[in-house]
Write a protein that holds these residues in place. Structure first.
Motif, PDB file in Angstrom:
ATOM      1  N   CYS A 160       0.846  -1.182   0.000  1.00  0.00           N
ATOM      2  CA  CYS A 160       0.000   0.000   0.000  1.00  0.00           C
ATOM      3  C   CYS A 160       0.891   1.245   0.000  1.00  0.00           C
ATOM      4  O   CYS A 160       2.051   1.197   0.415  1.00  0.00           O
ATOM      5  N   ALA A 161       0.317   2.306  -0.518  1.00  0.00           N
ATOM      6  CA  ALA A 161       1.026   3.573  -0.628  1.00  0.00           C
ATOM      7  C   ALA A 161       0.052   4.701  -0.331  1.00  0.00           C
ATOM      8  O   ALA A 161      -1.146   4.577  -0.584  1.00  0.00           O
ATOM      9  N   ALA A 162       0.582   5.808   0.182  1.00  0.00           N
ATOM     10  CA  ALA A 162      -0.265   6.936   0.539  1.00  0.00           C
ATOM     11  C   ALA A 162       0.361   8.236   0.064  1.00  0.00           C
ATOM     12  O   ALA A 162       1.590   8.397   0.097  1.00  0.00           O
ATOM     13  N   ASP A 163      -0.491   9.131  -0.363  1.00  0.00           N
ATOM     14  CA  ASP A 163      -0.053  10.459  -0.784  1.00  0.00           C
ATOM     15  C   ASP A 163      -1.236  11.407  -0.696  1.00  0.00           C
ATOM     16  O   ASP A 163      -2.392  10.981  -0.736  1.00  0.00           O
ATOM     17  N   ARG A 164      -0.960  12.700  -0.608  1.00  0.00           N
ATOM     18  CA  ARG A 164      -2.044  13.689  -0.583  1.00  0.00           C
ATOM     19  C   ARG A 164      -2.828  13.686  -1.885  1.00  0.00           C
ATOM     20  O   ARG A 164      -4.026  13.961  -1.898  1.00  0.00           O
ATOM     21  N   ALA A 165      -2.157  13.373  -2.986  1.00  0.00           N
ATOM     22  CA  ALA A 165      -2.786  13.445  -4.306  1.00  0.00           C
ATOM     23  C   ALA A 165      -3.164  12.064  -4.812  1.00  0.00           C
ATOM     24  O   ALA A 165      -2.321  11.168  -4.899  1.00  0.00           O
ATOM     25  N   LEU A 166      -4.429  11.885  -5.178  1.00  0.00           N
ATOM     26  CA  LEU A 166      -4.878  10.610  -5.733  1.00  0.00           C
ATOM     27  C   LEU A 166      -4.108  10.264  -7.001  1.00  0.00           C
ATOM     28  O   LEU A 166      -3.749   9.096  -7.213  1.00  0.00           O
ATOM     29  N   SER A 167      -3.832  11.247  -7.819  1.00  0.00           N
ATOM     30  CA  SER A 167      -3.135  10.982  -9.080  1.00  0.00           C
ATOM     31  C   SER A 167      -1.753  10.392  -8.836  1.00  0.00           C
ATOM     32  O   SER A 167      -1.294   9.521  -9.583  1.00  0.00           O
ATOM     33  N   THR A 168      -1.097  10.871  -7.802  1.00  0.00           N
ATOM     34  CA  THR A 168       0.227  10.329  -7.463  1.00  0.00           C
ATOM     35  C   THR A 168       0.114   8.893  -6.980  1.00  0.00           C
ATOM     36  O   THR A 168       0.943   8.049  -7.328  1.00  0.00           O
ATOM     37  N   VAL A 169      -0.897   8.604  -6.195  1.00  0.00           N
ATOM     38  CA  VAL A 169      -1.110   7.232  -5.724  1.00  0.00           C
ATOM     39  C   VAL A 169      -1.389   6.314  -6.906  1.00  0.00           C
ATOM     40  O   VAL A 169      -0.836   5.225  -7.008  1.00  0.00           O
ATOM     41  N   VAL A 170      -2.245   6.726  -7.805  1.00  0.00           N
ATOM     42  CA  VAL A 170      -2.613   5.885  -8.945  1.00  0.00           C
ATOM     43  C   VAL A 170      -1.402   5.631  -9.839  1.00  0.00           C
ATOM     44  O   VAL A 170      -1.200   4.510 -10.320  1.00  0.00           O
ATOM     45  N   SER A 171      -0.595   6.639 -10.039  1.00  0.00           N
ATOM     46  CA  SER A 171       0.572   6.477 -10.920  1.00  0.00           C
ATOM     47  C   SER A 171       1.681   5.699 -10.237  1.00  0.00           C
ATOM     48  O   SER A 171       2.523   5.095 -10.909  1.00  0.00           O
ATOM     49  N   GLY A 172       1.689   5.718  -8.901  1.00  0.00           N
ATOM     50  CA  GLY A 172       2.779   5.073  -8.179  1.00  0.00           C
ATOM     51  C   GLY A 172       4.092   5.808  -8.337  1.00  0.00           C
ATOM     52  O   GLY A 172       5.157   5.277  -7.998  1.00  0.00           O
ATOM     53  N   ASN A 173       4.023   7.031  -8.815  1.00  0.00           N
ATOM     54  CA  ASN A 173       5.232   7.820  -9.087  1.00  0.00           C
ATOM     55  C   ASN A 173       5.642   8.585  -7.837  1.00  0.00           C
ATOM     56  O   ASN A 173       5.235   9.725  -7.633  1.00  0.00           O
ATOM     57  N   ASN A 174       6.414   7.925  -7.003  1.00  0.00           N
ATOM     58  CA  ASN A 174       6.981   8.524  -5.810  1.00  0.00           C
ATOM     59  C   ASN A 174       5.927   9.044  -4.819  1.00  0.00           C
ATOM     60  O   ASN A 174       5.988  10.212  -4.399  1.00  0.00           O
ATOM     61  N   PRO A 175       4.977   8.197  -4.424  1.00  0.00           N
ATOM     62  CA  PRO A 175       4.073   8.626  -3.349  1.00  0.00           C
ATOM     63  C   PRO A 175       4.857   8.835  -2.064  1.00  0.00           C
ATOM     64  O   PRO A 175       5.958   8.320  -1.903  1.00  0.00           O
ATOM     65  N   SER A 176       4.272   9.574  -1.153  1.00  0.00           N
ATOM     66  CA  SER A 176       4.979   9.968   0.060  1.00  0.00           C
ATOM     67  C   SER A 176       5.365   8.783   0.941  1.00  0.00           C
ATOM     68  O   SER A 176       6.423   8.795   1.581  1.00  0.00           O
ATOM     69  N   TYR A 177       4.508   7.784   0.982  1.00  0.00           N
ATOM     70  CA  TYR A 177       4.744   6.664   1.902  1.00  0.00           C
ATOM     71  C   TYR A 177       4.417   5.330   1.226  1.00  0.00           C
ATOM     72  O   TYR A 177       3.446   5.231   0.464  1.00  0.00           O
ATOM     73  N   TRP A 178       5.231   4.332   1.566  1.00  0.00           N
ATOM     74  CA  TRP A 178       5.025   2.952   1.136  1.00  0.00           C
ATOM     75  C   TRP A 178       5.050   2.040   2.353  1.00  0.00           C
ATOM     76  O   TRP A 178       5.774   2.294   3.312  1.00  0.00           O
ATOM     77  N   GLY A 179       4.300   0.963   2.266  1.00  0.00           N
ATOM     78  CA  GLY A 179       4.409  -0.081   3.260  1.00  0.00           C
ATOM     79  C   GLY A 179       5.468  -1.095   2.854  1.00  0.00           C
ATOM     80  O   GLY A 179       6.091  -0.976   1.790  1.00  0.00           O
ATOM     81  N   GLN A 180       5.649  -2.115   3.685  1.00  0.00           N
ATOM     82  CA  GLN A 180       6.714  -3.090   3.437  1.00  0.00           C
ATOM     83  C   GLN A 180       6.244  -4.268   2.597  1.00  0.00           C
ATOM     84  O   GLN A 180       7.062  -5.046   2.119  1.00  0.00           O
ATOM     85  N   GLY A 181       4.941  -4.423   2.431  1.00  0.00           N
ATOM     86  CA  GLY A 181       4.402  -5.466   1.571  1.00  0.00           C
ATOM     87  C   GLY A 181       3.926  -6.690   2.323  1.00  0.00           C
ATOM     88  O   GLY A 181       4.381  -6.989   3.423  1.00  0.00           O
ATOM     89  N   THR A 182       3.000  -7.398   1.704  1.00  0.00           N
ATOM     90  CA  THR A 182       2.505  -8.666   2.231  1.00  0.00           C
ATOM     91  C   THR A 182       2.323  -9.625   1.062  1.00  0.00           C
ATOM     92  O   THR A 182       1.830  -9.249   0.004  1.00  0.00           O
ATOM     93  N   GLN A 183       2.738 -10.877   1.258  1.00  0.00           N
ATOM     94  CA  GLN A 183       2.731 -11.857   0.166  1.00  0.00           C
ATOM     95  C   GLN A 183       1.345 -12.483   0.023  1.00  0.00           C
ATOM     96  O   GLN A 183       0.748 -12.925   1.012  1.00  0.00           O
ATOM     97  N   VAL A 184       0.872 -12.529  -1.196  1.00  0.00           N
ATOM     98  CA  VAL A 184      -0.351 -13.239  -1.540  1.00  0.00           C
ATOM     99  C   VAL A 184       0.002 -14.316  -2.550  1.00  0.00           C
ATOM    100  O   VAL A 184       0.597 -14.018  -3.594  1.00  0.00           O
ATOM    101  N   THR A 185      -0.344 -15.551  -2.246  1.00  0.00           N
ATOM    102  CA  THR A 185      -0.078 -16.667  -3.151  1.00  0.00           C
ATOM    103  C   THR A 185      -1.381 -17.398  -3.423  1.00  0.00           C
ATOM    104  O   THR A 185      -2.061 -17.824  -2.482  1.00  0.00           O
ATOM    105  N   VAL A 186      -1.713 -17.508  -4.700  1.00  0.00           N
ATOM    106  CA  VAL A 186      -2.953 -18.183  -5.102  1.00  0.00           C
ATOM    107  C   VAL A 186      -2.575 -19.456  -5.840  1.00  0.00           C
ATOM    108  O   VAL A 186      -1.921 -19.404  -6.884  1.00  0.00           O
ATOM    109  N   SER A 187      -2.971 -20.579  -5.301  1.00  0.00           N
ATOM    110  CA  SER A 187      -2.638 -21.866  -5.913  1.00  0.00           C
ATOM    111  C   SER A 187      -3.758 -22.307  -6.866  1.00  0.00           C
ATOM    112  O   SER A 187      -4.928 -22.032  -6.644  1.00  0.00           O
ATOM    113  N   SER A 188      -3.357 -23.023  -7.907  1.00  0.00           N
ATOM    114  CA  SER A 188      -4.330 -23.468  -8.919  1.00  0.00           C
ATOM    115  C   SER A 188      -4.918 -24.818  -8.554  1.00  0.00           C
ATOM    116  O   SER A 188      -4.469 -25.488  -7.659  1.00  0.00           O
TER     117      SER A 188
END
Length: 125
Positions: free
Chosen positions: A97-125
């Motif tokens: 997840c990422a957060a920024d004051r501007a929605l456009s920045t969040v959508v683009s993923g172009n240097n938003p102010s904050y990022w989380g560390q991530g969580t793994q999702v694995t989908v088995s077939s």
């Protein structure tokens, strides 16, 4: 300052569901737009979904997840959720997840102010 912590990832069978959480510190979190991104091994990070600040009235989704994923926010809990249903093996990735004051920045993923560390999702077939 805002810190983001994702949780809720795991292993699930195709067709199943998971709900990811992005919990934030900071009293101003409600004033940030928040987005979810994912990155699969060997692939570039891609946009998944985003929600506007405050009421979260406006949401945006990648075409690949429309109708299957829902983003929402609970400002009282300083948390943004990503409800994922009808999961497919191609949804397997680390989700950030990422957060920024501007929605456009969040959508683009172009240097938003904050990022989380991530969580793994694995989908088995």
């Amino acid at each position: 300052q805002v810190q983001l912590v994702e949780s809720g990832g795991g292993l699930v069978q195709a067709g199943g569901s998971l709900r990811l959480s992005c919990a934030a510190s900071g009293r101003t979190f409600s004033t940030y737009a928040v987005g979810w991104f994912r990155q699969a091994p060997g692939k570039e990070r891609e946009f998944v979904a985003a929600v506007t600040a405050l009421s979260g009235y406006i949401t945006k989704y990648a075409d690949s997840v429309k109708g299957r994923f829902t983003i929402s926010r609970d400002n009282a809990k300083n948390t943004v959720y990503l409800q994922m249903s009808s999961l497919k093996p191609e949804d397997t990735a680390v989700y950030y997840c990422a957060a920024d004051r501007a929605l456009s920045t969040v959508v683009s993923g172009n240097n938003p102010s904050y990022w989380g560390q991530g969580t793994q999702v694995t989908v088995s077939s």
